[in-house]
Design a protein around this motif. Structure first.
Motif, mmCIF file in Angstrom:
data_model
loop_
_atom_site.group_PDB
_atom_site.id
_atom_site.type_symbol
_atom_site.label_atom_id
_atom_site.label_comp_id
_atom_site.label_asym_id
_atom_site.label_seq_id
_atom_site.Cartn_x
_atom_site.Cartn_y
_atom_site.Cartn_z
ATOM 1 N N TYR A 216 0.833 -1.187 0.000
ATOM 2 C CA TYR A 216 0.000 0.000 0.000
ATOM 3 C C TYR A 216 0.879 1.252 0.000
ATOM 4 O O TYR A 216 1.992 1.243 0.525
ATOM 5 N N GLY A 217 0.324 2.306 -0.592
ATOM 6 C CA GLY A 217 1.112 3.506 -0.870
ATOM 7 C C GLY A 217 1.838 4.105 0.317
ATOM 8 O O GLY A 217 2.926 4.661 0.155
ATOM 9 N N PHE A 218 1.256 3.968 1.521
ATOM 10 C CA PHE A 218 1.903 4.638 2.663
ATOM 11 C C PHE A 218 3.261 4.046 3.005
ATOM 12 O O PHE A 218 4.047 4.658 3.722
ATOM 13 N N LYS A 219 3.558 2.834 2.471
ATOM 14 C CA LYS A 219 4.885 2.253 2.687
ATOM 15 C C LYS A 219 5.945 2.984 1.859
ATOM 16 O O LYS A 219 7.123 2.953 2.191
ATOM 17 N N SER A 220 5.502 3.625 0.788
ATOM 18 C CA SER A 220 6.446 4.300 -0.114
ATOM 19 C C SER A 220 6.755 5.694 0.431
ATOM 20 O O SER A 220 6.258 6.703 -0.050
ATOM 21 N N ILE A 221 7.594 5.728 1.425
ATOM 22 C CA ILE A 221 7.888 6.930 2.215
ATOM 23 C C ILE A 221 8.525 8.038 1.371
ATOM 24 O O ILE A 221 9.320 7.763 0.476
ATOM 25 N N LYS A 222 8.135 9.263 1.692
ATOM 26 C CA LYS A 222 8.554 10.429 0.902
ATOM 27 C C LYS A 222 9.700 11.202 1.561
ATOM 28 O O LYS A 222 9.930 11.083 2.766
ATOM 29 N N SER A 223 10.360 11.999 0.764
ATOM 30 C CA SER A 223 11.406 12.952 1.223
ATOM 31 C C SER A 223 12.296 12.345 2.305
ATOM 32 O O SER A 223 12.340 12.814 3.451
ATOM 33 N N ILE A 224 13.037 11.317 1.911
ATOM 34 C CA ILE A 224 13.826 10.525 2.868
ATOM 35 C C ILE A 224 15.092 11.267 3.309
ATOM 36 O O ILE A 224 15.864 11.735 2.482
ATOM 37 N N VAL A 225 15.280 11.355 4.640
ATOM 38 C CA VAL A 225 16.525 11.942 5.162
ATOM 39 C C VAL A 225 17.333 10.940 5.982
ATOM 40 O O VAL A 225 18.470 11.213 6.338
ATOM 41 N N GLY A 226 16.733 9.793 6.280
ATOM 42 C CA GLY A 226 17.441 8.817 7.087
ATOM 43 C C GLY A 226 17.192 7.395 6.636
ATOM 44 O O GLY A 226 16.058 7.029 6.288
ATOM 45 N N ILE A 227 18.263 6.602 6.600
ATOM 46 C CA ILE A 227 18.162 5.169 6.298
ATOM 47 C C ILE A 227 18.960 4.449 7.384
ATOM 48 O O ILE A 227 20.115 4.796 7.638
ATOM 49 N N ARG A 228 18.312 3.492 8.043
ATOM 50 C CA ARG A 228 18.996 2.785 9.135
ATOM 51 C C ARG A 228 18.790 1.288 8.981
ATOM 52 O O ARG A 228 17.669 0.815 8.794
ATOM 53 N N PHE A 229 19.900 0.555 9.077
ATOM 54 C CA PHE A 229 19.812 -0.910 9.053
ATOM 55 C C PHE A 229 19.588 -1.370 10.492
ATOM 56 O O PHE A 229 20.325 -0.966 11.397
ATOM 57 N N THR A 230 18.554 -2.179 10.698
ATOM 58 C CA THR A 230 18.248 -2.591 12.075
ATOM 59 C C THR A 230 18.112 -4.100 12.191
ATOM 60 O O THR A 230 17.859 -4.803 11.208
ATOM 61 N N GLU A 231 18.246 -4.547 13.424
ATOM 62 C CA GLU A 231 18.100 -5.978 13.701
ATOM 63 C C GLU A 231 16.626 -6.287 13.976
ATOM 64 O O GLU A 231 16.131 -7.351 13.643
ATOM 65 N N ASN A 232 15.944 -5.303 14.589
ATOM 66 C CA ASN A 232 14.532 -5.502 14.954
ATOM 67 C C ASN A 232 13.608 -4.804 13.966
ATOM 68 O O ASN A 232 13.974 -3.808 13.347
ATOM 69 N N GLN A 233 12.401 -5.326 13.897
ATOM 70 C CA GLN A 233 11.410 -4.779 12.970
ATOM 71 C C GLN A 233 11.049 -3.337 13.341
ATOM 72 O O GLN A 233 10.638 -3.075 14.469
ATOM 73 N N PRO A 234 11.216 -2.409 12.412
ATOM 74 C CA PRO A 234 10.882 -1.016 12.724
ATOM 75 C C PRO A 234 9.377 -0.864 12.958
ATOM 76 O O PRO A 234 8.571 -1.630 12.444
ATOM 77 N N LEU A 235 9.020 0.139 13.755
ATOM 78 C CA LEU A 235 7.607 0.457 13.991
ATOM 79 C C LEU A 235 7.243 1.609 13.063
ATOM 80 O O LEU A 235 7.633 2.752 13.297
ATOM 81 N N ASN A 236 6.519 1.281 11.996
ATOM 82 C CA ASN A 236 6.175 2.326 11.021
ATOM 83 C C ASN A 236 5.064 3.218 11.563
ATOM 84 O O ASN A 236 4.252 2.800 12.390
ATOM 85 N N SER A 237 5.025 4.453 11.089
ATOM 86 C CA SER A 237 4.157 5.486 11.674
ATOM 87 C C SER A 237 2.692 5.083 11.743
ATOM 88 O O SER A 237 2.028 5.282 12.758
#
Lengths: 300, 194
Positions: A216-237
């Motif tokens: 779904y479109g909301f996964k396609s995040i806009k105007s990106i300023v940060g990219i982080r590789f993580t071990e745990n699943q991120p909590l999306n907005s």
């Protein structure tokens, strides 16, 4: 291996400028005709294929809450406010080569491609958009994610001076999204810098946004300023806002309804009748393998 | 005050006239079906609240002619509710009855909206002078108290439909609370007349 993202959609399907200007006129007419005469036009449109959505619609009907919660807001408030150059992206987390990198340096080493993707919004409407960008995998590889990197988290700019919508605490800013690393590395996943052959407009998430066409479109995040590789699943907005209604995966799935509306069909912008929604937005051939053995109902 | 009713009647038709004008000569935007449905829903709710405002306004201003507007404004509320429902069933769902039934039983905000319509239906049907006579004032007044739960359902329907930004439904909820609060006040003050 030759990757053919959406075999039915080719580069030469990108509409040239003159034609899209023509479409603007068509759209104005279609909108009026669609609302008055509706039926006849709709029956025809329901069988039409994936014609790119007019530029006018793509750039004036946007969900970008940082610039206001109505769909007409971003096209009015974002241009002139969002400063897209210079632009840097901070890359950190589980990788060997973290750092802050300018947009130019991030994109330049990779061959820019034009790709036409369907975009399905969780709200039940869809578009077809000719994007320009680079495969996300090519960009991520250079930061050398380590063995602990299981997910990638993305962050949108959150600057009150540029984004009037931040004054209203609709979501917990900044906007955050995430992908599993293998989803991020899938050849379909695009880091877009443009659409219709031109640079992204502020309301579309300039200067750099994600495009994950099977979600779904909301996964396609806009105007990106940060990219982080993580071990745990991120909590999306959106999941943070309402975990009952929005999940982490958010794959387009006509069999799993949103609690407040059906996901079985969608209204393609410019068409009158709803059309059936396709599993993984029609990209199952390329991505279904990512979810083998995963209960897509529980992991919506 | 012979001008009052025709003026209000004409004014009440302006939203639907504007809609027709936009559809024919202007534009209903990028997603016209959504625009149409939201517009009609907005006006249905506005007229419903307006109908509930007539009596408090009359009591507050002591301007008796307002009483003659109550039925008309209430019927306009029902008129916009019907148009809203028709645009949802006929245009948005395109008479897909199975989808409609699924929506009604599965999606709370649609269940509430449909409940609002069903509560308003008997009120519209019993709005004529002869129906008032047939039912008798007492029964009629009792029946027409259904407008209060209907309004609550209407506001809740809008509130639950909104994705995240609740500022607009909040405005409607506050107005409704004031209108219901006014009645509660008069009710407490003069319990025997209630």
């Amino acid at each position: 291996m030759l990757i053919k993202p959406a075999a039915d959609l080719r580069d030469n399907d990108v509409t040239d400028h003159a034609l899209y200007l023509d479409r603007r006129r068509f759209l104005a007419g279609a909108v009026a005709a669609g609302s008055v005469l509706g039926v006849g036009r709709g029956l025809r449109a329901a069988t039409a294929d994936d014609t790119p959505t007019p530029f006018e619609a793509v750039t004036t009907y946007n969900n970008y809450y940082e610039f206001g919660t109505s769909k007409e807001d971003p096209a009015v408030t974002a241009p002139g406010r969002l400063k897209t150059a210079p632009w840097t992206v901070a890359v950190d987390g589980e990788c060997a080569k973290p750092g802050t990198i300018g947009l130019e340096d991030l994109i330049k080493p990779v061959q820019v491609e034009d790709r036409i993707y369907r975009l399905r919004c969780v709200e039940g409407w869809s578009m077809v958009i000719p994007w320009r960008g680079v495969p996300l995998s090519e960009v991520l590889k250079r930061f050398e994610p380590n063995s602990k990197a299981k997910y990638v988290e993305f962050t949108t700019l959150a600057d009150r001076a540029q984004m009037p919508g931040l004054r209203i605490p609709v979501l917990d800013w900044p906007y955050v999204e995430g992908l599993r690393l293998d989803e991020a590395m899938n050849p379909l996943t695009l880091l877009a810098t443009g659409l219709y052959g031109k640079d992204l407009l502020p309301q579309n998430g300039a200067p750099l946004r994600l495009v994950v066409p099977w979600k779904y479109g909301f996964k396609s995040i806009k105007s990106i300023v940060g990219i982080r590789f993580t071990e745990n699943q991120p909590l999306n907005s959106w999941q943070k806002y309402n975990p009952r209604e929005y999940g982490f995966y958010s794959n387009v799935n006509p069999q799993v309804d949103h609690p407040r509306w059906s996901q079985a069909n969608e209204r393609r912008i410019g068409e009158f009748r709803r059309r059936p929604t396709l599993m993984f937005n029609g990209y199952g051939e390329q991505v279904a393998g990512l979810y083998a053995g995963l209960d897509l109902k529980a992991n919506f | 005050m012979r001008w009052l009713k025709p003026v209000v009647f004409t004014a009440s038709l302006l939203p639907v006239a504007w809609l027709g004008w936009q559809a024919a000569y202007g534009s209903l935007g990028i997603n016209p079906v959504e625009t149409l449905n939201r517009f009609l829903g907005d006006w249905a709710l506005r007229f419903l609240l307006l109908a509930l405002a007539v009596t408090p306004l009359r009591q507050w201003t002591h301007w008796a002619p307002l009483a003659r507007l109550r039925r008309m404004v209430g019927l306009f509320a029902f008129f916009y509710v019907c148009l809203h429902l028709a645009s949802y069933v006929g245009i948005d769902l395109f008479f897909d009855w199975a989808a409609l039934w699924k929506d009604v039983v599965k999606r709370t905000y649609i269940t509430l909206g449909m409940g609002c319509f069903l509560l308003l239906l008997p009120l519209a049907l019993t709005s004529t002078d002869s129906m008032i006579r047939r039912l008798g004032g007492k029964v009629w007044r009792k029946l027409h108290r259904l407008v209060f739960p209907a309004a609550i359902l209407g506001v809740a329907h809008f509130w639950m439909m909104v994705k995240a930004d609740i500022r607009e439904p909040l405005v409607y909820a506050v107005i409704l609370a004031v209108l219901l609060g006014w009645r509660l006040r008069t009710f407490v003050r003069t319990p025997q007349r209630a």
